[in-house]
Design an enzyme around this catalytic site. Structure first.
Site, PDB file in Angstrom:
ATOM      1  N   THR A  91     -10.550 -17.675   9.001  1.00 56.37           N
ATOM      2  CA  THR A  91      -9.018 -17.365   8.691  1.00 56.37           C
ATOM      3  C   THR A  91      -8.613 -15.714   8.546  1.00 56.37           C
ATOM      4  O   THR A  91      -9.457 -14.944   8.310  1.00 56.37           O
ATOM      5  CB  THR A  91      -8.840 -18.038   7.195  1.00 56.37           C
ATOM      6  OG1 THR A  91      -7.637 -17.617   6.614  1.00 56.37           O
ATOM      7  CG2 THR A  91      -9.813 -17.526   6.095  1.00 56.37           C
ATOM      8  N   ASP A  92      -7.429 -15.658   8.659  1.00 54.20           N
ATOM      9  CA  ASP A  92      -6.743 -14.237   8.679  1.00 54.20           C
ATOM     10  C   ASP A  92      -7.105 -13.714   7.116  1.00 54.20           C
ATOM     11  O   ASP A  92      -7.103 -12.710   6.754  1.00 54.20           O
ATOM     12  CB  ASP A  92      -5.418 -14.091   9.006  1.00 54.20           C
ATOM     13  CG  ASP A  92      -4.467 -15.076   7.943  1.00 54.20           C
ATOM     14  OD1 ASP A  92      -4.996 -15.894   7.122  1.00 54.20           O
ATOM     15  OD2 ASP A  92      -3.129 -15.031   8.285  1.00 54.20           O
ATOM     16  N   GLU A  93      -7.447 -14.724   6.038  1.00 59.39           N
ATOM     17  CA  GLU A  93      -7.486 -14.368   4.786  1.00 59.39           C
ATOM     18  C   GLU A  93      -8.638 -13.540   4.677  1.00 59.39           C
ATOM     19  O   GLU A  93      -8.725 -12.823   3.449  1.00 59.39           O
ATOM     20  CB  GLU A  93      -7.507 -15.585   3.890  1.00 59.39           C
ATOM     21  CG  GLU A  93      -6.204 -16.317   3.927  1.00 59.39           C
ATOM     22  CD  GLU A  93      -5.952 -17.213   2.926  1.00 59.39           C
ATOM     23  OE1 GLU A  93      -6.487 -17.167   1.561  1.00 59.39           O
ATOM     24  OE2 GLU A  93      -4.963 -18.165   3.145  1.00 59.39           O
TER      25      GLU A  93
ATOM     26  N   TYR B  50     -11.670 -18.521  -2.328  1.00 55.27           N
ATOM     27  CA  TYR B  50     -11.848 -19.198  -1.094  1.00 55.27           C
ATOM     28  C   TYR B  50     -11.987 -18.070   0.091  1.00 55.27           C
ATOM     29  O   TYR B  50     -13.035 -18.245   0.941  1.00 55.27           O
ATOM     30  CB  TYR B  50     -10.372 -19.867  -0.904  1.00 55.27           C
ATOM     31  CG  TYR B  50      -9.982 -20.083   0.719  1.00 55.27           C
ATOM     32  CD1 TYR B  50     -10.776 -21.068   1.352  1.00 55.27           C
ATOM     33  CD2 TYR B  50      -9.167 -19.394   1.353  1.00 55.27           C
ATOM     34  CE1 TYR B  50     -10.634 -21.341   2.859  1.00 55.27           C
ATOM     35  CE2 TYR B  50      -9.054 -19.560   2.835  1.00 55.27           C
ATOM     36  CZ  TYR B  50      -9.625 -20.549   3.489  1.00 55.27           C
ATOM     37  OH  TYR B  50      -9.513 -21.049   4.690  1.00 55.27           O
TER      38      TYR B  50
ATOM     39  N   LYS C 196     -15.037 -17.819   3.002  1.00 56.12           N
ATOM     40  CA  LYS C 196     -14.846 -17.897   4.356  1.00 56.12           C
ATOM     41  C   LYS C 196     -15.764 -16.601   4.768  1.00 56.12           C
ATOM     42  O   LYS C 196     -16.205 -16.634   5.989  1.00 56.12           O
ATOM     43  CB  LYS C 196     -13.516 -17.895   4.626  1.00 56.12           C
ATOM     44  CG  LYS C 196     -12.805 -19.416   4.135  1.00 56.12           C
ATOM     45  CD  LYS C 196     -13.569 -20.622   5.111  1.00 56.12           C
ATOM     46  CE  LYS C 196     -13.292 -20.659   6.492  1.00 56.12           C
ATOM     47  NZ  LYS C 196     -13.571 -21.769   7.305  1.00 56.12           N
TER      48      LYS C 196
END
Ligand code: NAD
Ligand code: TDX
Length: 332
Positions: free
Chosen positions: A125-127, A149, A153
């Site tokens: 994810t970009d997060e 989260y 990741k």
């Protein structure tokens, strides 16, 4: 390829399963999914019609179950969508995130190592890059996750890169921006607000509503992931973004307009803890694979909101039981 798609009963994984069965008709596709609250067999209704589709109920943290599936179906490729995915849930209860998103990834990598699997694609994810005030993140930028989260990741990504460096495994990582489309669990911004508006319920907009995300329609994300799986350079990381940065206020007004619902439904609520302000990705590297998004944001939002309007039987059961328990805890 004889592909194991973990987390294939969820939102993006089920769309990717459909895409693979459609575009690679000679391949075997085995969905391996624990069926958590987010996994839904109804998402695989289309896939079930294909002779090349199989389903295994299993947990990626269960080493023996993973090995069994890999051996039984002579798997030679894995795409790992399986994860706990909702930021607000990670703030309320982080443990399952660390288990599935870090340990589960490591267990899959062990299976790749032991069974000479030819390709492993980690869906990230970009997060993991954290928040960016201006500009876009590139694949070489450092990881600075801020929620349980995104930290989990990022932990998964680091395991993948360590297995590449140490054992030379044939891995790839794709980091996607915020997806939206049909079959997204109605706890995420777009399906939550569309379904609440349809029920004339309040839309809980966090903080000042000016947080910004880079939105991508799920079909465009899946075609990007397919390009990475087929053509990506092993060991490579690829950002997959839609290039549609929008504030949450813009998204909210867009949904209300499509449904012809009043702005009085918007309810300003307390901000998410540690809320990242803005995400945005550079997708130049993924575009070298010949991929680019096909949908405009306006078309895709219209199509998505209309899908929720026309598929109440899909989402209404999800907004009861376990969901309501979570929702009450979230807004208590
Ligand atoms: P989702 O929550 O809709 O689906 C997750 C799926 O994984 C479910 O089917 C669930 O049953 C399964 N699962 C969870 N834990 C498991 C376990 N231990 N073993 C086996 N299966 C398990 O998620 P999504 O939105 O489709 O996201 C899929 C992937 O894409 C995730 O890895 C997520 O981090 C990533 N991602 C999502 C977005 C987004 O906007 N939704 C953006 C970027 C990246
Ligand atoms: O009720 C809400 N009100 C609100 O204002 C919800 C659920 C969200 N929001 C805001 C928070 C975010 O700024 O909307 C934005 C989007 O929120 P989510 O849909 O929860 O997505 P986000 O937190 O950005 O994370 C998503 O994108 C990246 C996915 O859930 C992740 O799995 C993915 O990795």
């Amino acid at each position: 390829m004889r592909l194991l798609i973990t987390g294939g009963a969820g939102f993006i994984g089920s769309h990717f399963t459909d895409l693979r069965l459609r575009n690679h008709p000679r391949d075997l596709v085995v969905v391996f999914d624990k069926l958590t609250y987010a996994g839904n067999p109804a998402n695989l209704a289309q896939a079930k019609k294909s002779a090349n589709y199989r389903f295994v109920k299993g947990d990626i943290c269960d080493r023996a179950a993973v090995i069994r599936a890999v051996k039984q179906y002579r798997i030679d490729g894995i795409v790992n969508f399986a994860a706990e995915t909702h930021v607000d849930r990670s703030i309320l209860a982080p443990e399952d995130f660390a288990k599935t998103d870090v340990l589960g990834t490591q267990i899959l990598l062990e299976a790749v190592r032991a069974h000479k699997i030819k390709k492993f694609l980690q869906i990230s994810t970009d997060e993991v890059y954290g928040s960016i005030e201006r500009g876009t993140f590139k694949e070489i930028d450092p990881l600075k996750p801020s929620s349980p989260y995104s930290a989990s990741k990022a932990g998964g990504d680091l395991q993948v890169l360590a297995y590449r460096h140490t054992y030379g495994l044939p891995v790839l990582i794709a980091r996607s921006s915020n997806n939206f489309g049909p079959r997204q669990y109605p706890e995420k911004l777009i399906p939550l607000f569309a379904t609440n508006a349809l029920e004339n319920k309040a839309l809980p907009l966090y903080g000042d509503g000016m947080n910004t995300r880079d939105w991508i329609y799920v079909a465009d994300n899946c075609s990007g992931l397919d390009a990475v799986l087929e053509k990506g350079l092993l060991g490579g990381i690829y950002n997959i973004g839609g290039g549609n940065t929008r504030t949450n206020r813009e998204i909210t007004y867009g949904i209300l307009k499509i449904l012809g619902k009043p702005e009085t439904l918007i309810k300003k609520v307390a901000d998410r803890l540690g809320h990242d302000r803005r995400y945005a990705l550079s997708t130049a590297k993924a575009r070298t694979l010949g991929w680019k998004p096909q949908w405009t944001f306006a078309q895709a939002l219209q199509h998505t909101v209309e899908w929720y309007r026309d598929h109440t039987a899909w989402w209404q059961p999800l907004k009861s039981g376990e969901y309501l328990k979570y929702y009450r805890q979230q807004y208590k």
